[in-house]
Design a protein around this motif. Structure first.
Motif, short mmCIF file in Angstrom:
data_model
loop_
_atom_site.label_atom_id
_atom_site.label_comp_id
_atom_site.label_asym_id
_atom_site.label_seq_id
_atom_site.Cartn_x
_atom_site.Cartn_y
_atom_site.Cartn_z
N ILE A 178 0.83 -1.20 0.00
CA ILE A 178 0.00 0.00 0.00
C ILE A 178 0.87 1.26 0.00
N GLU A 179 1.96 1.20 0.77
CA GLU A 179 2.89 2.34 0.82
C GLU A 179 3.40 2.71 -0.58
N VAL A 180 3.80 1.69 -1.34
CA VAL A 180 4.34 1.94 -2.68
C VAL A 180 3.23 2.45 -3.61
N LEU A 181 2.06 1.81 -3.55
CA LEU A 181 0.98 2.23 -4.45
C LEU A 181 0.51 3.64 -4.14
N GLU A 182 0.59 4.03 -2.87
CA GLU A 182 0.19 5.40 -2.53
C GLU A 182 1.15 6.42 -3.15
N ARG A 183 2.39 6.02 -3.34
CA ARG A 183 3.32 6.93 -4.02
C ARG A 183 2.89 7.11 -5.48
N LEU A 184 2.30 6.08 -6.08
CA LEU A 184 1.86 6.17 -7.48
C LEU A 184 0.57 6.98 -7.62
N THR A 185 -0.30 6.91 -6.62
CA THR A 185 -1.56 7.65 -6.73
C THR A 185 -1.42 9.06 -6.15
N GLY A 186 -0.34 9.32 -5.45
CA GLY A 186 -0.11 10.64 -4.87
C GLY A 186 0.43 11.61 -5.90
N ASP A 187 1.68 11.95 -5.76
CA ASP A 187 2.28 12.95 -6.64
C ASP A 187 3.58 12.39 -7.22
N PRO A 188 3.45 11.43 -8.15
CA PRO A 188 4.65 10.76 -8.66
C PRO A 188 5.57 11.71 -9.44
N ARG A 314 10.61 8.99 -14.68
CA ARG A 314 11.04 9.06 -13.27
C ARG A 314 10.16 8.17 -12.40
N THR A 315 9.02 7.75 -12.95
CA THR A 315 8.13 6.81 -12.26
C THR A 315 7.54 5.87 -13.31
N VAL A 316 7.62 4.56 -13.06
CA VAL A 316 7.05 3.59 -14.00
C VAL A 316 6.25 2.54 -13.23
N GLY A 346 14.54 6.38 -10.94
CA GLY A 346 13.31 6.74 -10.26
C GLY A 346 12.62 5.50 -9.74
N LEU A 347 11.34 5.63 -9.41
CA LEU A 347 10.59 4.52 -8.83
C LEU A 347 10.03 3.60 -9.92
N THR A 348 10.36 2.31 -9.86
CA THR A 348 9.77 1.35 -10.81
C THR A 348 9.00 0.30 -10.02
N VAL A 349 7.78 0.04 -10.47
CA VAL A 349 6.93 -0.95 -9.80
C VAL A 349 6.46 -1.95 -10.84
N VAL A 350 6.67 -3.23 -10.56
CA VAL A 350 6.16 -4.30 -11.42
C VAL A 350 5.00 -4.94 -10.68
N PHE A 369 14.55 -3.69 -9.44
CA PHE A 369 13.28 -2.96 -9.56
C PHE A 369 12.97 -2.32 -8.21
N GLY A 370 12.25 -1.20 -8.24
CA GLY A 370 11.91 -0.54 -6.99
C GLY A 370 11.04 -1.43 -6.12
N HIS A 371 10.05 -2.05 -6.74
CA HIS A 371 9.12 -2.89 -6.00
C HIS A 371 8.48 -3.88 -6.95
#
Ligand code: ADP
Ligand code: MG
Length: 402
Positions: A178-188, A314-316, A346-350, A369-371
């Motif tokens: 949830i912490e990681v996904l909140e970074r994606l829905t916040g202000d990436p 910078r975010t994927v 930057g932040l990468t999420v798979v 990968f970031g996460h």
């Protein structure tokens, strides 16, 4: 959200953990144990605290009755190896075997219950049927820990109904996800690029529509791309196609254009006579797929194009393989996208079971990968802005006090 610390002294307490142990199986062999390894730390933690740990989970889609092909027995064995401690296995979910196994637990012991979906109550849409099963599950334990991130979007008994019946807490895996996904829905950080592939466009159209207001670029490959090509008026041969989604895709593409979101589609396709290893294969232009061919991967020019559109992000967020990566002949597109993610500053999420399995199968170290998320549908629904029933149940303010 209450954490395991909030559950107090766990010595002697029976703690039911809902994990996501839905691993891919080939016969009885686990082909990717990522979800078992991801679930292990919470189970270890509870065991170290002296809890009597009861692990429950589902595997595949059995039809509400026992089916040996979907037994969690091999998963329990693998869990024992990963934990480095003995793990008992109960041959039913809430019946005599489960009750006896739970009664025999000492402090710190671990038991895995049989596949929850062997009982029709687990997934039932009928509240009473689900409740009855939830009552029996809850009766096995003194407290509940929700750690099955990949199942949080399901309104199932073990995910949604059991936490209401027991003092409950959120597990470490769910917290991290949830912490990681909140970074994606916040202000990436921008550019923010979302890469989508995999098989079903109908699963992913919702997330596309929701992301249009947030992302800078959408890169689309995999089986779902043929519905996009069709929406552009191209023939796609025998490729995967969801005809009933063509209009919806067309309207999404129009909305994207209106919002200034760049949509990147493949320019060439690996077209095969079949999805078998010995198929004849040609690379063709994306707008010239022969009528008798199946698009099985993005082509090499597309792989290069996609990599370029990913590298400067910078975010994927990436969900869904670019091709039928299970066959080496169709794995290059997925490999190129994975490689490009590892080059991002930057932040990468798979996200997604198959995507996570793909990067490991292709030999990428997880720490590049970031996460790597354990959840496909759950992470997509979170990004869509939907409320996840399992998360609601865990954060419910009317917590039962322990
Ligand atoms: P995830 O589990 O990561 O969310 P999906 O379940 O949506 O991903 O999709 C994964 C599946 O998509 C894989 O089994 C893969 O073989 C399949 N796939 C990818 N590209 C194609 C294609 N071109 N044609 C058919 N299937 C495809
Ligand atoms: Mg999948």
């Amino acid at each position: 959200m209450k954490t395991i610390d909030d559950l107090g002294d766990l010595r002697g307490k029976r703690v039911l953990v809902r994990s996501d142990l839905n691993v891919p199986l080939d016969g009885g062999t686990i082909t990717d144990d990522g979800r078992i390894r991801a679930s292990a730390p919470t189970i270890s933690d509870l065991s170290d605290r002296g809890a009597r740990v009861i692990v429950c989970a589902h595997l595949g889609r059995p039809k509400g009755a026992p089916d040996p092909a979907y037994s969690l027995a091999p998963v329990a064995d693998r869990m024992a190896e990963v934990l480095g401690r003995p793990v008992q296995f109960a041959t039913d979910t809430v019946g005599d075997a489960a009750q006896a196994a739970v009664a025999a637990l000492g402090d710190g012991d671990v038991v895995v219950l049989e596949n929850l979906r062997f009982d029709p109550g687990e997934t039932s849409k009928d509240d009473a049927e689900r409740s009855a099963f939830a009552d029996r599950l809850a009766a096995l334990a003194d407290a509940y820990v929700g750690d099955g991130f990949g199942a949080l979007h399901r309104k199932h008994a073990s995910v949604y109904d059991v936490p209401a019946r027991l003092p409950h807490a959120v597990g470490g895996l769910v917290r991290k996800e949830i912490e990681v996904l909140e970074r994606l829905t916040g202000d990436p950080d921008r550019p923010y690029v979302v890469v989508l592939g995999g098989s079903k466009v109908s699963d992913k159209l919702g997330v596309i529509d929701n992301l249009l207001g947030r992302v800078d670029r959408l890169v689309i490959g995999g089986g779902m791309v043929f519905t996009f090509l069709k929406a552009q008026g191209h023939e796609v041969g025998k490729s995967l196609l969801e005809q009933d989604q063509v209009d919806a895709v067309r309207s999404s593409v129009e909305q994207a254009a209106a919002k200034g979101v760049e949509i990147v589609l493949p320019v060439d396709i690996v077209a095969a006579t079949s999805l078998d290893a010995d198929a004849d294969i040609d690379v063709v232009a994306a707008d010239a797929i022969p009528a008798d061919r199946i698009g099985a991967d993005i082509g090499p020019r597309s792989a290069e194009l996609f990599a370029g559109k990913i590298r400067d992000a910078r975010t994927v967020f990436w969900n869904g393989p670019m091709g039928v990566f299970e066959q080496e002949a169709f794995a290059d597109g997925t490999r190129a996208v994975a490689e490009a993610l590892t080059e991002v500053d930057g932040l990468t999420v798979v996200g997604g079971g198959d995507s996570a399995a793909a990067v490991r199968q292709l030999g990428f170290a997880e720490d590049r990968f970031g996460h790597i998320s354990t959840g496909g549908g759950a992470s997509l629904e979170f990004l869509e802005g939907k409320t996840l029933p399992g998360l609601t149940a865990l954060t419910d303010s009317t917590d039962t006090k322990g």
